[in-house]
Enzyme design. Structure first.
Site, PDB file in Angstrom:
ATOM      1  CG  PHE A 220      -1.493  -1.344   1.370  1.00 60.23           C
ATOM      2  CD1 PHE A 220      -2.681  -1.732   0.418  1.00 60.23           C
ATOM      3  CD2 PHE A 220      -1.379  -2.130   2.330  1.00 60.23           C
ATOM      4  CE1 PHE A 220      -3.483  -2.864   0.606  1.00 60.23           C
ATOM      5  CE2 PHE A 220      -2.141  -3.390   2.555  1.00 60.23           C
ATOM      6  CZ  PHE A 220      -3.013  -3.888   1.646  1.00 60.23           C
ATOM      7  CB  ILE A 446       1.803  -5.031  -3.691  1.00 58.64           C
ATOM      8  CG1 ILE A 446       0.818  -3.980  -4.443  1.00 58.64           C
ATOM      9  CG2 ILE A 446       3.209  -4.737  -3.919  1.00 58.64           C
ATOM     10  CD1 ILE A 446       0.973  -2.548  -3.920  1.00 58.64           C
ATOM     11  N   GLY A 447      -0.601  -7.545  -4.718  1.00 59.18           N
ATOM     12  CA  GLY A 447      -2.038  -7.855  -4.445  1.00 59.18           C
ATOM     13  C   GLY A 447      -3.181  -7.631  -5.471  1.00 59.18           C
ATOM     14  CB  ILE A 607     -13.264  -3.775 -16.547  1.00 58.02           C
ATOM     15  CG1 ILE A 607     -13.960  -2.458 -15.890  1.00 58.02           C
ATOM     16  CG2 ILE A 607     -13.035  -4.917 -15.527  1.00 58.02           C
ATOM     17  CD1 ILE A 607     -13.081  -2.002 -14.793  1.00 58.02           C
ATOM     18  CG  ASN A 609      -9.939 -10.690 -13.931  1.00 56.08           C
ATOM     19  OD1 ASN A 609     -10.909 -11.082 -13.610  1.00 56.08           O
ATOM     20  ND2 ASN A 609      -8.952 -11.503 -13.418  1.00 56.08           N
ATOM     21  CB  THR A 612      -8.443  -9.095 -10.169  1.00 61.04           C
ATOM     22  OG1 THR A 612      -8.473  -8.713 -11.671  1.00 61.04           O
ATOM     23  CG2 THR A 612      -8.174 -10.353  -9.926  1.00 61.04           C
ATOM     24  CE  LYS A 679      -9.469   6.922 -18.570  1.00 67.25           C
ATOM     25  NZ  LYS A 679     -10.560   7.573 -18.427  1.00 67.25           N
ATOM     26  CD  GLU A 683      -2.328   4.365  -5.434  1.00 68.86           C
ATOM     27  OE1 GLU A 683      -2.388   4.761  -4.313  1.00 68.86           O
ATOM     28  OE2 GLU A 683      -1.437   4.231  -6.358  1.00 68.86           O
TER      29      GLU A 683
HETATM   30 MO1  MOS Z   1       0.688   3.279  -4.104  1.00 66.22          MO
HETATM   31  S1  MOS Z   1       0.628   4.486  -2.338  1.00 66.22           S
HETATM   32  O1  MOS Z   1       1.126   4.178  -5.108  1.00 66.22           O
HETATM   33  O2  MOS Z   1       1.644   1.943  -3.415  1.00 66.22           O
END
Ligand code: MOS
Length: 716
Positions: A220, A446-447, A607, A609, A612, A679, A683
């Site tokens: 994150f 990262i997920g 979109i 997928n 996810t 896009k 976040e």
């Molecule tokens: Mo995000 S705050 O760009 O890992």
């Protein structure tokens, strides 16, 4: 499209749930020694003495490093580096590294180290800090004058406390040297960044360093910049001539990397009686450390959102004796949105205008900041579809007008924006004659599902099944890629994967043409599908890829492609947009708040997928609930110390806090952002949530809370 746009489960899902996926600290390295970080108990001053004699005598202890015997970094810049001098600049600063045969021995010995300090008075309150003037953008029009002349005015101040990322996986590194070559397993969002950082720190060529990080248990933003421990780990390993592992404890996760800065914001709005915005002055102050600037421009959030001729965004950084803040999911934007989207709601209430209508009255058809057109902007449709799904038309205008038994019910809305970024990235594809492909890029997952989505993109354009694609990431020996951050991975790495597939197709096409196939056609008029190169306009015209490679004695075709943002992009403003609708229920006697329903409508291009993507949206909502209602890193300003440094006292949402989360994807056809039309959304989906929750709470209770988190005590 065969795969893109369809639901697909994570290709790494089984590895993750069965424990086969290895995280940084889990790699098994022979003869590894364990390092434990010892931290300062004061926030400001200098180490007078540090006594390691008792600790050194303990069973298993190999060596103890302090500023007196640690390697000096050759890295430039102001980022914090550990054990470089006697100076203390924040509480919890590393003052020693104990290396022992086991983690427990190192930790035990660490307790026996005695430090004395020359202490200075620490200053950790943002609004008392020495400030530095920044700016989140130029002044548009004459905001002060326009504000003075406006029929209706709003002025309100908002604060957001320091918050921490709290990923499940704590930071860790294992460093292994072979002569002048370093291999390091690290928890990071960017192996290339860590490689560059370590190359600088040791004065080594980047090629001599390999950073490996195939799986990341959440980050994150807290693993975007290289933190201080990889260098610490690596210099101990080099000195001891054996591998060393350093793993943060949960408490060290509160001082071992940055955090979302404390933010004060003041929003002044001037409008006409019909709701038309005339002037916005959105000020912000955010904290930084005493030694390094961190700016996230929170008040820049609304500059491209509303048609408003006069706009100003003065921004200051305030020095504090704390670690340097860093990026944290939806950095800047979620903080700015909390203030501005609350203030817009306050204006709507003042004017007795429906808050959704308020946003439509001031809808920007082109970028009001630059006058550029948007490459695409389906925000109006997102408002419409979100409202329909939520049932917004049944909302009563007056606060405290809706109930469910003893619960007060409130409905709130807010808007999210996130830049549709693209960053240069490279992908290498090796297509083999057996119809499988290896795909590689030094990106991270990262997920969000990058393993899966890049696999889908490669499969789509190579015309092979996803299970024939093996995508590797998280290794600095793979082609260059940016950090996974800024929600730009699919747009950047995905575009490179597409480009590499196209380059392979071109090679196959050229070989086919040599053999007399596809005469008069262009490569663009063909596609790879089910093992064939096929003419799109006439599927009967096709060439077997396996045969073609065999005839040309090729066992594989290798292409590396670097995708860069197009020149065309610069003529447009490229943004992702979202509309967020929230229902809360508030217990008036106890101040308990439940976020009972959330509808997220997002316009993020194509979109890739839906499965996810939906998970991303849920994650954004959960983060928004945490930020709005629970999260705060409390500081005892007398000691300059962060106090809530565990998951018992730092509250985050649990399953019982999360109720219905629905998503609506409003797809946009946007070939300007990138060839895939994609896009980022990781976040974006958090940006409007805290404001929408605060607005819903106002609608439920008639009480406006401008200081996060909105804990029960603030409602009673
Ligand atoms: Mo995000 S705050 O760009 O890992």
């Amino acid at each position: 499209m065969k795969y893109i746009g369809k639901e697909m489960s994570r290709v790494d899902g089984v590895a993750k749930v069965t424990g086969k996926a290895k995280y940084a600290a889990e790699f098994q390295v022979k003869n590894v020694a364990y390092g434990f970080i010892v931290q300062s108990t004061i926030a400001k001053g200098a180490i007078k003495t540090i006594d390691v004699a008792e600790a050194e005598k303990q069973t298993g202890v190999i060596k103890i490093y302090t500023h007196l015997n640690a390697a000096k970094t050759q890295a430039k810049g102001n980022a914090f580096a550990a054990l470089q001098s006697d100076k203390i600049v924040f509480s919890g600063q590393p003052i020693a590294l104990v290396v022992a045969e086991t983690f427990e021995q190192a930790r035990f010995a660490s307790r026996l180290i005695k430090a004395t300090y020359t202490e200075e008075k620490a200053q950790t309150e943002t609004l008392k800090g020495e400030t530095k003037t920044m700016t989140a953008g130029r002044t548009r029009g004459n905001p002060a004058e326009a504000l003075k002349n406006s029929a209706v005015k709003i002025s309100a101040e908002y604060t957001i406390p320091i918050e921490h990322h709290n990923p499940m996986e704590p930071h860790a590194a294992i460093a292994v040297w072979e002569g002048e070559k370093l291999t390091i397993f690290d928890k990071t969002q960017g192996v290339m960044g860590v490689r560059g950082h370590l190359a600088q720190s040791f004065g080594l060529k980047p090629e001599n360093i390999q950073v490996i990080s195939p799986f990341v248990g959440g980050a994150f933003g807290c693993a975007l910049n290289p933190n201080y421990y990889p260098f610490l780990t690596a210099f101990a390993a080099r000195d001891l001539k054996r591998p060393v592992k350093v793993n943060y404890t949960r408490r060290q996760m509160f001082t071992g990397h940055g955090y979302r800065p404390y933010t004060w914001q003041k929003v002044q709005i001037g409008a006409n009686k019909d709701g038309k915005l005339q002037s916005i002055i959105h000020e912000a102050i955010g904290n930084t450390s005493s030694f390094e600037d961190f700016a996230e421009n929170p008040n820049g959030f609304g500059r491209t959102l509303y048609e408003c001729p006069n706009y100003d965004t003065p921004y200051k950084l305030a020095k504090t004796d704390l670690p340097t803040p860093t990026w944290m999911r939806a950095p800047g934007m979620v903080s700015g949105a909390f203030a501005l989207e609350s203030a817009i709601d306050e204006l709507a209430f003042e004017l007795k205008i429906d808050p959704l209508e308020m946003r439509l009255i001031n809808y920007a058809e082109k970028d009001p900041d630059t006058g550029k057109p948007f490459s695409s902007k389906a925000l109006r449709d997102a408002y419409k579809q979100g409202a329909a799904k939520f049932g917004w038309e049944k909302r009563k205008l007056e606060p405290r007008s809706m109930r469910d038994g003893r619960w007060l019910v409130g409905w709130g809305v807010a808007t999210g924006i996130w830049g549709a970024f693209q960053v240069p990235a490279s992908v290498k594809i090796t297509l083999k004659s057996d119809g499988t492909a290896n795909v590689g890029s030094a990106t991270a997952d990262i997920g969000p599902g990058t393993y899966t989505v890049i696999t889908m993109i490669a499969a789509e354009f190579l015309g092979i099944a996803p299970d024939k694609v093996k995508f590797e990431l998280g290794d600095s020996n793979l082609p260059q890629a940016p950090v996974q951050g800024g929600s730009f991975t699919t747009a950047s790495v995905g575009t490179a994967a597409h480009g590499a597939a196209m380059a392979i197709k071109q090679k196959l096409f050229d070989l086919s043409v040599k053999e007399g196939n596809f005469s008069g056609a262009k490569a663009d008029e063909t596609e790879m599908a089910d093992g064939f190169l096929v003419l799109k306009s006439d599927a009967s015209k096709k060439v077997s890829i396996a045969d073609l490679m065999k005839k040309n004695n090729l066992t594989e075709i290798v292409e590396t492609f670097t995708a860069r943002p197009s020149a065309e992009r610069s003529k447009y403003t490229t943004q992702a947009h979202g509309a967020q609708f929230v229902e809360v229920k508030v217990d008036e006697d106890l101040g308990i708040i439940k976020v009972t329903r959330v509808v997220e409508a997002t316009a993020v291009g194509k979109i890739m997928n839906p499965k996810t993507s939906h998970s991303q949206e849920m994650g954004g909502v959960v983060w928004g609930i945490g930020m709005a209602l629970q999260e705060a890193t409390e500081i005892d300003h007398r000691y300059g110390r962060m106090m809530t440094t565990d998951l018992a006292s730092y509250h985050v949402p649990v399953n019982a806090d999360v109720h219905s989360v629905e998503t609506a994807f409003v797809e946009e056809e946007d070939k300007i952002v990138n060839p895939l039309g994609v896009k980022g959304m990781g976040e974006l989906c958090q940006v409007g949530i805290p404001a929408a929750i605060a607005n819903a709470i106002f609608h439920a209770t008639g009480k406006r809370v401008r200081d996060l988190p909105i804990s029960p005590d603030k409602l009673i």
